[in-house]
Design an enzyme around this catalytic site. Sequence first.
Site, PDB file in Angstrom:
ATOM      1  N   LYS A  13      48.433  44.323  28.821  1.00  0.00           N
ATOM      2  CA  LYS A  13      48.602  43.250  29.789  1.00  0.00           C
ATOM      3  C   LYS A  13      48.084  41.969  29.171  1.00  0.00           C
ATOM      4  O   LYS A  13      47.102  42.001  28.434  1.00  0.00           O
ATOM      5  CB  LYS A  13      47.774  43.615  31.031  1.00  0.00           C
ATOM      6  CG  LYS A  13      48.033  42.750  32.208  1.00  0.00           C
ATOM      7  CD  LYS A  13      47.143  43.097  33.380  1.00  0.00           C
ATOM      8  CE  LYS A  13      47.046  41.830  34.163  1.00  0.00           C
ATOM      9  NZ  LYS A  13      46.260  41.773  35.270  1.00  0.00           N
ATOM     10  N   ASN A 195      45.752  36.515  24.419  1.00  0.00           N
ATOM     11  CA  ASN A 195      45.515  36.969  23.037  1.00  0.00           C
ATOM     12  C   ASN A 195      44.148  37.605  22.834  1.00  0.00           C
ATOM     13  O   ASN A 195      43.585  37.535  21.750  1.00  0.00           O
ATOM     14  CB  ASN A 195      45.671  35.803  22.045  1.00  0.00           C
ATOM     15  CG  ASN A 195      47.052  35.195  22.139  1.00  0.00           C
ATOM     16  OD1 ASN A 195      48.026  35.937  22.294  1.00  0.00           O
ATOM     17  ND2 ASN A 195      47.135  33.881  22.095  1.00  0.00           N
ATOM     18  N   ARG A 196      43.630  38.204  23.887  1.00  0.00           N
ATOM     19  CA  ARG A 196      42.332  38.910  23.808  1.00  0.00           C
ATOM     20  C   ARG A 196      41.160  37.980  23.494  1.00  0.00           C
ATOM     21  O   ARG A 196      40.085  38.445  23.161  1.00  0.00           O
ATOM     22  CB  ARG A 196      42.370  40.063  22.779  1.00  0.00           C
ATOM     23  CG  ARG A 196      43.410  41.131  23.098  1.00  0.00           C
ATOM     24  CD  ARG A 196      43.017  41.894  24.359  1.00  0.00           C
ATOM     25  NE  ARG A 196      43.970  42.913  24.750  1.00  0.00           N
ATOM     26  CZ  ARG A 196      44.905  42.763  25.701  1.00  0.00           C
ATOM     27  NH1 ARG A 196      45.029  41.608  26.342  1.00  0.00           N
ATOM     28  NH2 ARG A 196      45.703  43.758  26.034  1.00  0.00           N
ATOM     29  N   LEU A 197      41.393  36.672  23.587  1.00  0.00           N
ATOM     30  CA  LEU A 197      40.278  35.734  23.360  1.00  0.00           C
ATOM     31  C   LEU A 197      39.610  35.431  24.701  1.00  0.00           C
ATOM     32  O   LEU A 197      39.629  34.304  25.204  1.00  0.00           O
ATOM     33  CB  LEU A 197      40.783  34.452  22.694  1.00  0.00           C
ATOM     34  CG  LEU A 197      41.310  34.641  21.276  1.00  0.00           C
ATOM     35  CD1 LEU A 197      41.681  33.289  20.652  1.00  0.00           C
ATOM     36  CD2 LEU A 197      40.279  35.326  20.384  1.00  0.00           C
ATOM     37  N   HIS A 198      39.062  36.461  25.279  1.00  0.00           N
ATOM     38  CA  HIS A 198      38.490  36.343  26.617  1.00  0.00           C
ATOM     39  C   HIS A 198      37.230  35.484  26.606  1.00  0.00           C
ATOM     40  O   HIS A 198      36.551  35.366  25.587  1.00  0.00           O
ATOM     41  CB  HIS A 198      38.149  37.739  27.158  1.00  0.00           C
ATOM     42  CG  HIS A 198      39.238  38.720  26.955  1.00  0.00           C
ATOM     43  ND1 HIS A 198      40.504  38.531  27.467  1.00  0.00           N
ATOM     44  CD2 HIS A 198      39.289  39.893  26.266  1.00  0.00           C
ATOM     45  CE1 HIS A 198      41.269  39.552  27.121  1.00  0.00           C
ATOM     46  NE2 HIS A 198      40.566  40.383  26.379  1.00  0.00           N
TER      47      HIS A 198
END
Length: 218
Positions: A13, A195-198
Amino acid sequence: MGKIQNDLGEYRKSYGKSALTEDSISDNPMELFQKWFYEVDASEGVDETNAMTLSTIGLDGFPKNRVVLLKKYTYEGFIFYTNYTSEKGQAISIDPSVCISFFWANMERQVIIKGKAEKIAENLSDGYFESRPEGSKLGALVSNQSSVIPSREFLEAELRKLEKAYAGKEIERPDHWGGYLVRPVSIEFWQGRPNRLHDRIRYSLQEDFHWKMERLAP
Ligand SMILES: Cc1cc2nc3c(=O)[nH]c(=O)nc-3n(C[C@H](O)[C@H](O)[C@H](O)COP(=O)(O)O)c2cc1C
């Protein structure tokens, strides 16, 4: 391997609902918690905003998680109610270090709180118990939470006995049931980003009781 096999590698997601930046947040994590709680509560798609996972260090050495309901929060911390003799109650009596966490999927948010749990004052537990519906009061009385019982019928028979015994009478809070306050030592806020750069912001309580804020790598 047996018959059950379900590869979930393709479950993926992308998160993009919101952001968490240092310039937009309070120096006090409880204020940020309240902001997030209100926003999630006002949004669509969360059934029980106050449902949280509580993790304790068990007497058997294993951590154990279970869901409980947050019933109050203040600058002091987070309050939930339970049976003091339950597995979690016994764990806390030996080691009060706990972790609680919230996952609010609809807003792509997670909050992780480490803290020390302590029993709240008896009169506060009385007050909350008093506010519960009769069925919940009897439920607290009838259930020796976390003990092994012979059957569903046993539980229902015990409830019927209590219903008779208490018909028309006031039900007082049993000593074994009440609230815990979790006093936080660290509170981490996680906001899903593309992009998983939370975004991850952690507040840690310092010796002088001010909160130190740090950004963590996702
Ligand atoms: C949505 C939800 C809310 C719950 N709320 C509570 C609660 O507020 N207090 C409680 O003692 N158990 C609550 N439970 C049950 C606990 O998850 C757990 O089964 C119970 O407290 C016994 O845990 P223990 O044996 O680890 O002590 C809730 C469960 C769910 C799924």
